[in-house]
Design an enzyme around this catalytic site. Structure first.
Site, PDB file in Angstrom:
ATOM      1  N   TRP A 189       0.871  -1.294  -0.011  1.00 55.07           N
ATOM      2  CA  TRP A 189      -0.055   0.123  -0.019  1.00 55.07           C
ATOM      3  C   TRP A 189       0.865   1.181  -0.113  1.00 55.07           C
ATOM      4  O   TRP A 189       1.951   1.238   0.825  1.00 55.07           O
ATOM      5  CB  TRP A 189      -0.941  -0.049   1.134  1.00 55.07           C
ATOM      6  N   ASP A 356     -16.507  11.745  -2.893  1.00 53.42           N
ATOM      7  CA  ASP A 356     -15.811  10.509  -2.513  1.00 53.42           C
ATOM      8  C   ASP A 356     -16.897   9.758  -1.387  1.00 53.42           C
ATOM      9  O   ASP A 356     -17.703  10.229  -1.275  1.00 53.42           O
ATOM     10  CB  ASP A 356     -14.373  10.526  -2.030  1.00 53.42           C
ATOM     11  N   ASP A 357     -16.177   8.891  -0.610  1.00 55.50           N
ATOM     12  CA  ASP A 357     -16.833   8.079   0.483  1.00 55.50           C
ATOM     13  C   ASP A 357     -17.507   8.973   1.359  1.00 55.50           C
ATOM     14  O   ASP A 357     -17.318  10.148   1.846  1.00 55.50           O
ATOM     15  CB  ASP A 357     -15.649   7.285   1.183  1.00 55.50           C
ATOM     16  N   ARG A 433      -9.891  -2.945   7.559  1.00 54.03           N
ATOM     17  CA  ARG A 433     -10.706  -1.530   7.615  1.00 54.03           C
ATOM     18  C   ARG A 433     -12.040  -1.927   7.885  1.00 54.03           C
ATOM     19  O   ARG A 433     -12.958  -1.224   7.357  1.00 54.03           O
ATOM     20  CB  ARG A 433     -10.504  -1.054   6.050  1.00 54.03           C
ATOM     21  N   LYS A 466     -16.125   6.255  -9.364  1.00 53.49           N
ATOM     22  CA  LYS A 466     -14.893   5.759  -8.783  1.00 53.49           C
ATOM     23  C   LYS A 466     -15.205   4.205  -8.042  1.00 53.49           C
ATOM     24  O   LYS A 466     -15.937   4.420  -6.998  1.00 53.49           O
ATOM     25  CB  LYS A 466     -14.085   6.706  -7.690  1.00 53.49           C
ATOM     26  N   TRP A 467     -14.603   3.195  -8.571  1.00 57.54           N
ATOM     27  CA  TRP A 467     -14.991   1.865  -7.949  1.00 57.54           C
ATOM     28  C   TRP A 467     -13.974   1.410  -7.094  1.00 57.54           C
ATOM     29  O   TRP A 467     -12.904   0.997  -7.550  1.00 57.54           O
ATOM     30  CB  TRP A 467     -15.321   1.080  -9.071  1.00 57.54           C
ATOM     31  N   ASP A 468     -14.300   1.358  -5.899  1.00 56.48           N
ATOM     32  CA  ASP A 468     -13.083   1.291  -4.721  1.00 56.48           C
ATOM     33  C   ASP A 468     -13.260  -0.190  -4.230  1.00 56.48           C
ATOM     34  O   ASP A 468     -14.251  -1.115  -4.567  1.00 56.48           O
ATOM     35  CB  ASP A 468     -13.190   1.888  -3.539  1.00 56.48           C
ATOM     36  N   ASN A 470     -11.109  -2.009  -0.895  1.00 54.39           N
ATOM     37  CA  ASN A 470     -10.484  -1.789   0.263  1.00 54.39           C
ATOM     38  C   ASN A 470      -9.923  -2.696   1.264  1.00 54.39           C
ATOM     39  O   ASN A 470      -9.583  -2.370   2.341  1.00 54.39           O
ATOM     40  CB  ASN A 470     -10.955  -0.527   0.830  1.00 54.39           C
ATOM     41  N   CYS A 514     -10.194   1.621  -8.310  1.00 64.38           N
ATOM     42  CA  CYS A 514      -9.336   1.863  -7.259  1.00 64.38           C
ATOM     43  C   CYS A 514      -9.417   0.658  -6.226  1.00 64.38           C
ATOM     44  O   CYS A 514     -10.303  -0.008  -6.126  1.00 64.38           O
ATOM     45  CB  CYS A 514      -9.942   3.084  -6.669  1.00 64.38           C
ATOM     46  N   ASP A 536      -2.699   5.342  -3.182  1.00 65.04           N
ATOM     47  CA  ASP A 536      -3.165   6.536  -2.068  1.00 65.04           C
ATOM     48  C   ASP A 536      -2.016   7.360  -1.893  1.00 65.04           C
ATOM     49  O   ASP A 536      -2.300   8.547  -1.120  1.00 65.04           O
ATOM     50  CB  ASP A 536      -3.634   5.738  -0.780  1.00 65.04           C
TER      51      ASP A 536
END
Ligand code: DGJ
Length: 774
Positions: A189, A356-357, A433, A466-468, A470, A514, A536
């Protein structure tokens, strides 16, 4: 003897069918244009060696362990890595695939998997294993324009009984040399795609991914090059896989100076039940040969991605400059704060606002609500369309963030469907997370997500998503599967099903993938999403390395790069707004900081940056790239991108640490036309006078003792860096180069000294002089 010769513009690939029925790999390299005589290329098999296995009584000197082959199997004397390992219906692991037939196919596409398009030709070779009643079809597609050849395979069970596939690769290349350098892109990361180069030694060198996605640990891209290959000369082979799940690349060198390279789905935890009459298709793997060094390989891959991977309305289209609120606000935003950010962005010339989020469910921090894809009405009383309309009125397009493969245990979705999360009945689940993976092997889950996102994407004028993703996978298990060895691949197929349904339905939306930054950057994702968030980590020093590694395999038109706050949120490092821009301009430019907190000087710089980027955007995003020097082997990473007509180019130079008594820098360009005259100009940058500290009396002796001026300096008086300008023909610029102004080294500063400090950089525009100006 039947042989096959696949030609692209500059390369040839040759293999033959041996009398035994095996496919012998004969040649891959620079194009052989004259009529081809294959006897010189064949392995000579006059006698057998000690402790080798004779293939059969009919072919007693055929020793598969030292033969270059198109595919290798187990149980017939080849003790290197097998291309395919099948547990036959009687439990044995022996295979014997021999040539049956060949045919040409037009417009070939893979079932269920993303693949390249606009192929020049596809050759399909069917091999049959009579003992196990299996067919193995090998597909070879050529792309004449970029010298890429792709490979994939299909295993068909013609028998009456079930078999188990323990391993099946996509591409094997047996080269008749050893001592090749192997270059890979490795990381973690915030440290993605660092370039590692080592000479492959006898035995196995392997990279892979076991975390369910292509991963930031090892990217599937690999280069094998002859010793002494440089950026611009020397023979090399590039490989990449069109796949987003677990992958494995092996390079096996033998005592007999042979190198076997293989890439495909990882066999880690993999086993696939193939019922009678069913088939299994492997992902498409790609390879290229170039004698123009690693730049030759990169350039062909860049063309391949732009022409044969990225598709739809965003193909070859300029990408918008965006502002993203993540590092500006994290979860701590109100609609007003977002609109203030958008307002400022619009005044600076930014084109797209990304929310974003944190806009959905009860998502006010990262512990909850993933999976609850309903707009948060207390934050957005008029829904997404309310904020979207307001943003559109400011002259900006509107985009949103989603993370549809995940669920928080603290979410309505998990409470109503705990069985939809990937957990293992025998263990407590492991979080990353605070979240779990949704089980995309389950069609009900996929249908639910497609329905929810269809609602969301249709609810407002959304032009970007934006397709994340995590977290890496853990607790690999699905109640929908009878064979858990199918989990990883079925997950990836499930993901592709969802992506293909949504990207077809919303074909005008620009999708950006992402995964905690760049944890899933691969050709598979690029088939659905034309760009990705590269990392990031937006620190300009770290980004120089991350981007140099990434650009080895993927073009600038796919690489998201943002200017963020200072000190940087990942490293706390300080750098000027212009240095941050210089690095970000090598990708798809965005801003991810609170623009309303910038000083007037910085705002002025940002405005200039945006108009500079717009002026050269076509060349920056789609120009042919030549790497001029590498930060992995020197103190400087530098590139030139040249427009197809060679009339415009941009150079980016990104230094490591500042050096005292630095060597003279020569800027040697590449890719220009010899007989065209160009003007090379530094992009002006600003820096604060207070950076000189006590040295201000050397830098500005006439003003330094003036008390008022001292105060002005403290409050951010800014100076302009040097501006070099040269006019010269392309042959001089590329063969001799420009001796640049000296870098600052303690003893004085004026407008002919370059202030670089640590990790400083420069951009230069290169413009052809129009006829009448000459
Ligand atoms: C990880 C991404 O890489 C960031 O850019 C941001 O979108 C966060 N997720 C949001 O949770």
């Amino acid at each position: 003897m039947q042989y096959f010769k696949l030609d692209t513009l500059n390369t040839s690939y040759i293999f033959e069918v041996m009398d035994s029925g095996h496919l012998q790999q004969l040649y891959y390299g620079k194009k052989i244009a004259n009529p081809c005589e294959i006897t010189p290329l064949e392995e000579k098999l006059g006698t057998s060696l000690g402790t080798t296995v004779a293939y059969s009584a009919k072919f007693p000197t055929l020793n598969l362990n030292n033969l270059s082959q198109e595919i290798s199997t187990s149980g017939k004397g080849d003790y290197r890595e097998p291309f395919i390992l099948v547990k036959n219906s009687n439990g044995s692991l022996v295979s014997n695939f021999l040539f049956s037939r060949a045919e040409h196919i037009s417009n070939f596409e893979l079932d269920e998997l993303p693949s390249s398009y606009a192929k020049t030709d596809t050759l399909a070779i069917t091999l049959t294993d009579k003992g196990a009643n299996l067919d193995l079809i090998l597909y070879y597609s050529t792309f004449a324009d970029c010298d890429i050849i792709t490979r994939s395979a299909k295993l068909v069970n013609n028998g009456e009984k079930t078999i188990i596939i323990e391993k099946i690769a996509s591409l094997q290349l047996d080269l008749p040399y050893a001592n090749l350098d192997m270059t890979t892109l490795d990381g973690a990361w915030g440290k993605e795609r660092q370039i590692t180069k080592r000479t492959a030694q006898i035995g196995l060198t392997q990279i892979d991914s076991k975390c369910g996605i292509s991963s930031n640990i090892h990217n599937p891209f690999v280069i094998l090059s002859k010793q002494n290959t440089t950026d611009s000369v020397g023979d090399g082979y590039g490989f990449n896989l069109i796949y987003s799940g677990n992958h494995k690349e092996t390079c096996e060198v033998t005592i007999h100076n042979k190198t076997r390279f293989m890439t495909g789905i990882s066999d880690f935890g993999f086993s696939w039940t193939l019922q009678s009459k069913a088939s299994f298709v492997t992902p498409e793997a790609t390879m290229v040969f170039s004698d123009l060094g690693t730049n030759g390989i990169s350039q062909q891959y860049h063309t391949f991605v732009n022409e044969h991977i990225v598709r739809g309305v965003w193909k070859n289209k300029l990408r918008p400059i965006l502002v993203n609120n993540w590092e500006a606000t994290y979860f701590n935003f109100t609609q007003k704060k977002l609109l203030d950010l958008a307002q400022k962005a619009s005044s600076l010339g930014i084109e797209l606002f990304v929310l974003d989020d944190g806009w959905f469910g009860k998502r006010t921090d990262d512990t909850k609500a993933l999976g609850d894809w309903y707009v948060n009405k207390s934050r957005f009383p008029d829904g997404l369309s309310g904020i979207c309309d307001k943003i559109n009125k400011l002259g900006l397009d509107f985009g949103i963030w989603v993370e549809p493969e995940m669920v928080n245990p603290d979410s309505d979705l998990f409470r109503s469907h705990p069985d939809w999360a990937v957990t293992n009945p025998d263990y407590d689940y492991s979080l990353s997370r605070n979240q779990l993976l949704l089980d995309y092997t389950n069609k009900d889950v996929r249908d639910y997500i497609v329905t929810r996102l269809t609602d969301i994407f249709s609810s407002a004028n959304i032009s970007y998503v934006k397709w994340d993703f995590n977290r890496p996978m853990s607790d690999f298990y699905s109640p929908t599967l009878t064979n858990q060895g199918e989990f990883f691949h079925k997950y990836t197929l499930g993901l592709y099903d969802v992506l293909s349904r949504l990207t077809k339905k919303f074909d005008k939306i620009l999708f950006e993938s992402c995964a905690s930054g760049g944890n899933r950057v691969d050709l598979g994702m690029l088939c659905y999403m034309p760009q990705y968030w590269c990392s990031d980590n937006t620190d300009s020093c770290d980004r120089t390395k991350i981007q140099e590694g990434t650009l080895l395999a993927y073009p600038a038109s796919t690489l998201g790069a943002h200017v963020s706050a200072c000190p940087n949120h990942q490293t706390l490092r300080m750098s000027t707004i212009d240095n941050r821009f210089n690095v970000a301009s090598m990708g798809l430019l965005g801003y991810e900081l609170d623009l309303n907190k910038l000083s007037n000087n910085d705002l002025k710089s940002v405005k200039e940056q945006i108009s500079y980027y717009k002026k050269y955007r076509q060349t920056l995003q789609y120009g042919k790239q030549y790497k001029l020097s590498s930060i992995f082997t020197s103190n400087l990473s530098s590139f030139i991108r040249v427009s197809p007509d060679k009339q415009t180019a941009i150079v980016g130079m990104f230094y490591g640490q500042a050096i005292t008594s630095p060597p003279s820098d020569i800027l040697k360009l590449d890719g220009l036309e010899d007989a065209t005259k160009y003007v090379v100009t530094t992009k002006k940058q600003s820096f604060e006078a207070k950076q000189f500290g006590d040295l201000i009396n050397i830098a500005l002796p006439h003003l330094a003792n003036n008390p008022i001026f001292k105060m002005v300096i403290e409050h951010g008086y800014s100076l302009e860096t040097e501006c070099e300008k040269y006019t010269s023909y392309g042959d001089l610029l590329c063969n001799a180069g420009i001796k640049l102004y000296q870098a600052f080294s303690s003893s004085g500063w004026n407008e002919t000294v370059r202030i670089l400090t640590d990790y400083g950089g420069r951009l230069y525009s290169v413009e052809a002089v129009k006829d009448k100006q000459k």
